[in-house]
Design a protein around this motif. Structure first.
Motif, PDB file in Angstrom:
ATOM      1  N   ARG A   3      18.722  39.944  35.982  1.00  0.00           N
ATOM      2  CA  ARG A   3      18.043  40.982  36.774  1.00  0.00           C
ATOM      3  C   ARG A   3      17.087  40.322  37.758  1.00  0.00           C
ATOM      4  O   ARG A   3      16.444  39.326  37.437  1.00  0.00           O
ATOM      5  N   GLU A   4      16.969  40.924  38.956  1.00  0.00           N
ATOM      6  CA  GLU A   4      15.999  40.409  39.926  1.00  0.00           C
ATOM      7  C   GLU A   4      14.579  40.734  39.488  1.00  0.00           C
ATOM      8  O   GLU A   4      13.657  39.955  39.681  1.00  0.00           O
ATOM      9  N   ILE A   5      14.399  41.914  38.906  1.00  0.00           N
ATOM     10  CA  ILE A   5      13.076  42.341  38.444  1.00  0.00           C
ATOM     11  C   ILE A   5      13.109  42.398  36.925  1.00  0.00           C
ATOM     12  O   ILE A   5      13.969  43.067  36.334  1.00  0.00           O
ATOM     13  N   TYR A  35       3.667  38.995  27.424  1.00  0.00           N
ATOM     14  CA  TYR A  35       3.000  37.945  28.205  1.00  0.00           C
ATOM     15  C   TYR A  35       2.120  38.518  29.323  1.00  0.00           C
ATOM     16  O   TYR A  35       1.239  37.827  29.837  1.00  0.00           O
ATOM     17  N   LEU A  36       2.374  39.769  29.711  1.00  0.00           N
ATOM     18  CA  LEU A  36       1.552  40.395  30.758  1.00  0.00           C
ATOM     19  C   LEU A  36       0.148  40.733  30.249  1.00  0.00           C
ATOM     20  O   LEU A  36      -0.813  40.739  31.024  1.00  0.00           O
ATOM     21  N   ILE A  37       0.024  40.988  28.940  1.00  0.00           N
ATOM     22  CA  ILE A  37      -1.254  41.494  28.411  1.00  0.00           C
ATOM     23  C   ILE A  37      -2.370  40.447  28.521  1.00  0.00           C
ATOM     24  O   ILE A  37      -3.461  40.750  29.002  1.00  0.00           O
ATOM     25  N   PRO A  38      -2.126  39.181  28.124  1.00  0.00           N
ATOM     26  CA  PRO A  38      -3.178  38.167  28.297  1.00  0.00           C
ATOM     27  C   PRO A  38      -3.121  37.452  29.657  1.00  0.00           C
ATOM     28  O   PRO A  38      -3.763  36.435  29.851  1.00  0.00           O
ATOM     29  N   ARG A  39      -2.320  37.970  30.589  1.00  0.00           N
ATOM     30  CA  ARG A  39      -2.161  37.425  31.936  1.00  0.00           C
ATOM     31  C   ARG A  39      -1.490  36.056  31.954  1.00  0.00           C
ATOM     32  O   ARG A  39      -1.784  35.218  32.806  1.00  0.00           O
ATOM     33  N   LEU A  40      -0.556  35.831  31.021  1.00  0.00           N
ATOM     34  CA  LEU A  40       0.305  34.652  31.153  1.00  0.00           C
ATOM     35  C   LEU A  40       1.228  34.857  32.346  1.00  0.00           C
ATOM     36  O   LEU A  40       1.657  33.899  32.992  1.00  0.00           O
ATOM     37  N   TYR A  41       1.567  36.120  32.604  1.00  0.00           N
ATOM     38  CA  TYR A  41       2.223  36.539  33.849  1.00  0.00           C
ATOM     39  C   TYR A  41       1.356  37.630  34.467  1.00  0.00           C
ATOM     40  O   TYR A  41       0.664  38.342  33.743  1.00  0.00           O
ATOM     41  N   ASP A  42       1.432  37.752  35.791  1.00  0.00           N
ATOM     42  CA  ASP A  42       0.804  38.884  36.475  1.00  0.00           C
ATOM     43  C   ASP A  42       1.892  39.776  37.047  1.00  0.00           C
ATOM     44  O   ASP A  42       2.881  39.274  37.587  1.00  0.00           O
ATOM     45  N   PRO A  43       1.726  41.104  36.957  1.00  0.00           N
ATOM     46  CA  PRO A  43       2.744  41.987  37.540  1.00  0.00           C
ATOM     47  C   PRO A  43       2.724  41.930  39.066  1.00  0.00           C
ATOM     48  O   PRO A  43       1.662  41.764  39.672  1.00  0.00           O
ATOM     49  N   VAL A  44       3.902  42.055  39.669  1.00  0.00           N
ATOM     50  CA  VAL A  44       4.013  42.090  41.133  1.00  0.00           C
ATOM     51  C   VAL A  44       3.465  43.423  41.648  1.00  0.00           C
ATOM     52  O   VAL A  44       2.833  43.508  42.696  1.00  0.00           O
TER      53      VAL A  44
END
Length: 232
Positions: A3-5, A35-44
């Motif tokens: 998937r792209e997203i 991983y989004l919750i502790p900001r290991l990733y940031d949402p686009v």
């Protein structure tokens, strides 16, 4: 096909103290979501709020202090058991460390090591089994005492004795905390306040175990084929 997203149209609310279980096939986006919750990733696009505050607007150290993570891969330093545990809370006292280790069902194991809490665990903890490493990670989380627990319940590499010790420790870790859990154990799924069923980066069903079974969709199918199996 990839998937792209990674995640789309994902929206949910976890109330304080609730257990939210993420279930779904491999590659559904469960780990990405945690991983989004502790900001290991940031949402686009979109936002993640804790206590009504966008996590991008707080310092990483204050965010980190609120969240305890136990992932499939437990990272241990080439140092003593004590130093590895103190990583969670550098100022912790000896009795607090031992209490956390007891709660995680790892204290007795540590006391049997050649130098007890001063034993060096080896690079990435290679001297410890998978179950021992997971219990070390749980001891760290108990010592840190976060308000939010993010957990991947990986069980594939554990023998039944380790599994029982970890289950017991998890009950203590999750009590009175907001927990977001990638759930592999039926007991977690049955006790969840909210189950989010994920597929191809989206939440396709949500509800309690009873509600989802009665709707006879993807969750009901997963339950029949994957979760409702007697242990060999």
């Amino acid at each position: 096909q990839a998937r792209e997203i990674a995640l789309e149209y994902v929206s949910f609310r976890a109330e304080p103290g609730q257990l939210v279980a993420l279930v779904g096939p491999s590659g559904a986006g469960k780990t990405t979501l945690t991983y989004l919750i502790p900001r290991l990733y940031d949402p686009v696009s979109g936002r993640i709020l804790i206590d009504g505050m966008d996590i991008k607007d707080v310092t990483l150290s204050s965010l980190s202090s609120q969240i305890g993570m136990v992932t499939q891969e437990t990272y241990l330093f080439h140092d003593t058991v004590l130093t590895n545990l103190l990583y969670a809370r550098p100022g912790a006292k000896s009795d607090e460390i031992k209490a956390a280790a007891r709660a995680a069902n790892i204290h007795d194991f540590i006391m049997d090591l050649p130098e007890r809490y001063e034993t060096v665990v080896g690079e990435r903890g290679y001297r410890l089994s998978g179950g021992e490493k997971q219990r070390m990670a749980l001891a760290r989380v108990i010592l840190k005492d976060p308000r939010i627990l993010v957990l991947d319940e990986a069980t594939s590499s554990l023998d039944s004795e380790s599994e029982a010790l970890i289950q017991d420790a998890l009950g203590r870790v999750m009590a009175d905390r907001t927990s977001i859990v990638i759930a592999h154990r039926l007991s977690t799924i049955l006790s969840a306040d909210l189950i989010l069923v994920m597929d191809r980066g989206q939440i396709v069903e949500r509800g309690t175990h009873t509600e989802l079974l009665s709707s006879n969709g993807m969750y009901a199918n997963l339950y029949k084929t994957q979760f409702n199996q007697p242990k060999q």
